[in-house]
Design an enzyme around this catalytic site. Structure first.
Site, PDB file in Angstrom:
ATOM      1  N   TYR A 144       0.853  -1.191   0.000  1.00 21.42           N
ATOM      2  CA  TYR A 144       0.000   0.000   0.000  1.00 21.42           C
ATOM      3  C   TYR A 144       0.886   1.236   0.000  1.00 21.42           C
ATOM      4  CZ  TYR A 144      -3.484   3.452   1.511  1.00 21.42           C
ATOM      5  OH  TYR A 144      -4.296   4.545   1.605  1.00 21.42           O
ATOM      6  N   ASP A 238       9.350   2.944  -0.180  1.00 18.57           N
ATOM      7  CA  ASP A 238       8.270   3.598   0.554  1.00 18.57           C
ATOM      8  C   ASP A 238       8.431   3.241   2.026  1.00 18.57           C
ATOM      9  OD1 ASP A 238       6.048   4.662   1.648  1.00 18.57           O
ATOM     10  OD2 ASP A 238       4.593   3.589   0.389  1.00 18.57           O
ATOM     11  N   LYS A 266       4.177   9.146   8.761  1.00 15.39           N
ATOM     12  CA  LYS A 266       3.902   8.549  10.073  1.00 15.39           C
ATOM     13  C   LYS A 266       4.837   9.078  11.181  1.00 15.39           C
ATOM     14  CE  LYS A 266       1.012   4.961   8.354  1.00 15.39           C
ATOM     15  NZ  LYS A 266       1.080   4.296   7.056  1.00 15.39           N
TER      16      LYS A 266
HETATM   17  C1  PLP Z   1       0.427   4.792   5.681  1.00 13.93           C
HETATM   18  C2  PLP Z   1       1.174   4.537   4.446  1.00 13.93           C
HETATM   19  C3  PLP Z   1       1.039   5.363   3.311  1.00 13.93           C
HETATM   20  C4  PLP Z   1       0.018   6.450   3.217  1.00 13.93           C
HETATM   21  O1  PLP Z   1       0.222   7.467   4.139  1.00 13.93           O
HETATM   22  P1  PLP Z   1      -1.017   8.458   4.494  1.00 13.93           P
HETATM   23  O2  PLP Z   1      -0.412   9.445   5.407  1.00 13.93           O
HETATM   24  O3  PLP Z   1      -2.055   7.578   5.126  1.00 13.93           O
HETATM   25  O4  PLP Z   1      -1.484   9.040   3.217  1.00 13.93           O
HETATM   26  C5  PLP Z   1       1.868   5.132   2.227  1.00 13.93           C
HETATM   27  N1  PLP Z   1       2.760   4.134   2.243  1.00 13.93           N
HETATM   28  C6  PLP Z   1       2.916   3.313   3.304  1.00 13.93           C
HETATM   29  C7  PLP Z   1       3.938   2.225   3.262  1.00 13.93           C
HETATM   30  C8  PLP Z   1       2.112   3.472   4.426  1.00 13.93           C
HETATM   31  O5  PLP Z   1       2.238   2.636   5.456  1.00 13.93           O
END
Ligand code: PLP
Length: 424
Positions: A144, A238, A266
């Protein structure tokens, strides 16, 4: 455990907000029942509107590695808030946080702040396309990367097939620019690179997956990812979830990766909305105003978010022992969980790295997303509610990671294992 006030709020919320929530998983659709409305947090614990206390393993889905309402982080935010909430102008805290990010990620020369992980990955991909002049992007099934159109593509039917949209509203033509492969299938990746490597702008990946439940990368898969560079493909790690969690330098440090671009979020915002993308100077210089790749944000680099993030990263950097602590505590939870599950005769696979953990209710090993999908989600529902009723707030989906914070101790882990034994 009764939750009449949360029940009432949820009924009312559903009249005004789609599904009653601002982000889908919060609605408990995967597990059923009413989500508690959380109104207070301290350390490893949260309280709902009814006054019930829960031991938290969601931790706002990852940002709160120091625990809820860490006094130092809260104080720094208050101090900045009193001087103004936002200016839409450069701020000294952006510079300080950028320097911290560069210390954590030595391969990053320049870093641009945004507000969400979604914006970070979306912008990194635009940049990769702008830099390479290519249009295809490779992602992996079950990874994701936020909800930008081109990344909401999940299941192709084999290594070389085009992606299909996994959300209504994403045009097929657009989804076709995203090539979807199986995570941890190095040969599939090599085959695609041989066939079409020169058309691919970037490969985006979760170095350690947290969004299909936890999946750990195999060594050969990481090797195959790095081979992509020979085709002029940019590697986008990511690290929105893993950055500052698996180590101060995230999965990049812990696994010795060499990504061209990194996305962060995060923990970077310490509980407030901040995210970022960064990389080598020659790539990042393509970003406006230096270069032709446009990207902007009214609240980007917001002083409150910068303050929360900076306070969090400073505390992490000053306490390198925290990562050892989280590793040991995670190992304890993992071992205890395996023991409880074995005692009860429940088939299981517990995947963990550091403070990220998932229990799949299936015979292991769980290596790919296909493996993860074999989990017994009906059993998970009952496990989840068994825990919730015993005051343990576990992620409300089997395809999410549970998180430990430095506020969790062996006492909390023991309590959790007792609750798990009873629930099972
Ligand atoms: C949480 C997450 C996202 C998206 O971040 P948001 O702040 O919710 O838009 C993208 N990539 C990874 C790996 C994530 O865990």
């Amino acid at each position: 455990m009764e939750r009449p006030i949360s029940e009432a709020y949820f009924q009312e919320a559903k009249r005004h907000i789609p599904g009653g929530v601002s982000s889908p998983v919060r609605a408990f659709k995967a597990v059923g029942g009413t989500p508690p409305f959380l109104v207070r947090g301290e350390g490893a614990y949260v309280w709902d509107a009814d006054g019930n206390r829960y031991l938290d393993y969601v931790m706002s889905w990852g940002p709160l590695i120091l625990g809820h309402a860490h006094p130092e982080v809260v104080a720094r935010v208050k101090e900045v808030a009193e001087k103004g909430l936002t200016f839409g102008a450069p701020h000294p805290l952006e510079v300080a946080l950028a320097k911290k990010v560069k210390r954590a990620y030595p391969g990053v020369d320049l870093v641009r702040f945004v507000s969400t992980g979604t914006e970070a990955t979306m912008s990194a991909i635009r940049l990769a396309r702008g830099y390479t002049g290519r249009k295809y992007v490779v992602k992996f099934r079950g990874n994701y990367h936020g909800h930008a159109d081109g990344l909401l593509v999940e299941a192709g039917s084999g290594a070389l097939t085009f992606g299909v949209p996994s959300s209504a509203g994403v045009p097929e033509e657009y989804a076709k620019l995203t090539l979807v492969l199986e995570y941890n299938d190095p040969e599939g990746l090599r085959a695609l690179l041989r066939a079409r490597g020169e058309e691919v702008a970037a490969i985006i990946f979760e170095p350690v997956v947290g969004n299909a439940g936890v999946l750990l990368p195999t060594e050969d898969f990481l090797k195959a990812l790095h081979e992509a560079k020979e085709y002029g493909v940019l590697l986008i790690a990511d690290e929105v979830m893993t950055g500052f969690r698996l180590a101060f330098g995230g999965a990049t440090e812990r696994l010795g990766l060499k990504p061209d671009l990194v996305t962060l979020g995060k923990i970077l915002g310490g509980g407030l909305p901040a995210a970022a993308y960064g990389g080598r100077r020659e790539i990042m210089e393509k970003v406006a105003p230096l270069g032709p790749v446009y990207q902007a944000g009214t609240l980007s680099g917001n002083p409150l978010a910068m303050a929360a993030g900076l306070a969090t990263l400073e505390i992490l950097e000053e306490n390198p022992g925290y990562y050892r602590y989280l590793e040991d505590l995670g190992a304890k939870l993992e071992a205890g969980l395996r023991e409880v599950l074995s005692q009860k005769g429940v088939p299981h696979a517990v995947n963990r790295m550091g403070s990220m953990l998932t229990v799949f209710f299936t015979e292991g090993p769980v290596v790919t997303f296909q493996d993860a999908k074999r989990t017994d989600t009906e059993l998970f529902k009952r496990f989840f509610h068994g825990l919730l009723d015993r005051g343990v707030y576990w992620p409300p989906s089997n395809f999410e990671a549970a998180f430990l914070s430095v506020a969790h101790t062996e006492v909390e882990v023991e309590k959790t294992l007792d609750a798990m034994g009873e629930a099972l």
